[in-house]
Design an enzyme around this catalytic site. Sequence first.
Site, PDB file in Angstrom:
ATOM      1  N   LEU A 117     -29.741  53.841 -11.729  1.00 30.81           N
ATOM      2  CA  LEU A 117     -29.524  54.497 -12.419  1.00 30.81           C
ATOM      3  C   LEU A 117     -28.826  55.339 -11.502  1.00 30.81           C
ATOM      4  CD1 LEU A 117     -32.815  54.775 -14.312  1.00 30.81           C
ATOM      5  CD2 LEU A 117     -30.738  54.046 -15.275  1.00 30.81           C
ATOM      6  N   ASP A 118     -28.096  56.026 -12.074  1.00 33.07           N
ATOM      7  CA  ASP A 118     -27.490  57.257 -11.677  1.00 33.07           C
ATOM      8  C   ASP A 118     -28.229  58.994 -11.582  1.00 33.07           C
ATOM      9  OD1 ASP A 118     -26.654  59.175 -14.357  1.00 33.07           O
ATOM     10  OD2 ASP A 118     -25.525  57.715 -14.472  1.00 33.07           O
TER      11      ASP A 118
END
Length: 278
Positions: A117-118
Amino acid sequence: MKDNRPAAPGGVTYKLQKALAQAGLGSRRDMEQWIIAGRVTVNGATAKIGARVGAHDEVKVDGRILQAAAPSQLPQVLLYHKPEGEIVSSDDPAGRPTVFDKLPRLRGAKWVAVGRLDFNSCGLLVFTTSGEIANRMMHPSFELDREYAVRVLGKLTDEQIARLRSGITLNDGVARCQSVESEGGEGANRWYRIVLKEGRNRIVRRMFEALGLQVSRLMRVRFGPVGLPSRLQRGQFQELAPDETRQLLSSLGLPVPAHPPRALRDSAQTRRRPHRAR
């Protein structure tokens, strides 16, 4: 000098690449490449493809002793509710907070992140000590669902929803949603629930940007058969119970070890409680 120690109780041995993958070092294919490259030794000798190891064999990777979990043992699977502001990397030149700093310490194994996940996204992250689980969940050929809750500044038109479902051309290929459902909202913000079968870098944000819409919040709520527990708050982690891990292995088409003695099953139930990350 030949090592005459028994390979394992009852003479049980396992393929070396399988034992390494079970220890969370990567997929079996990755481990085969490590063996070919000469990075692995067994009892002091450089390992070869096809080697088998047991509980009493000394396995080293790059000179470091590895306490590889026998494939007859259940791997560990951890669910983490990632908050915004953390990266999914063990090393960041910018010195930003990393999710790996929050995870429980392991001996003789390491946590493998299942997908990413960024920095500005939150929600479900799955970690495991099994490279086989990680590979099976992430590899594009298995097409596992990734479900997200997306908050957008603005409202999707029927035409934009149709484009998300039919496919949007990005700079690295066409991306499409399996489903797009409106979840309501207030003011300028609208929530949508979307499902994709891939996890390219920033793919959700890029799809909405291609429609001229800005994602103001992005949260992953499910990865394949694993959902984000409702009681797991941000910054908390929870390990799957043995029976849940067996169900995950079965759903992924991976071998499921036999049940341990009842006393061990009972003691493992404490792992179900959410824990606040350090």
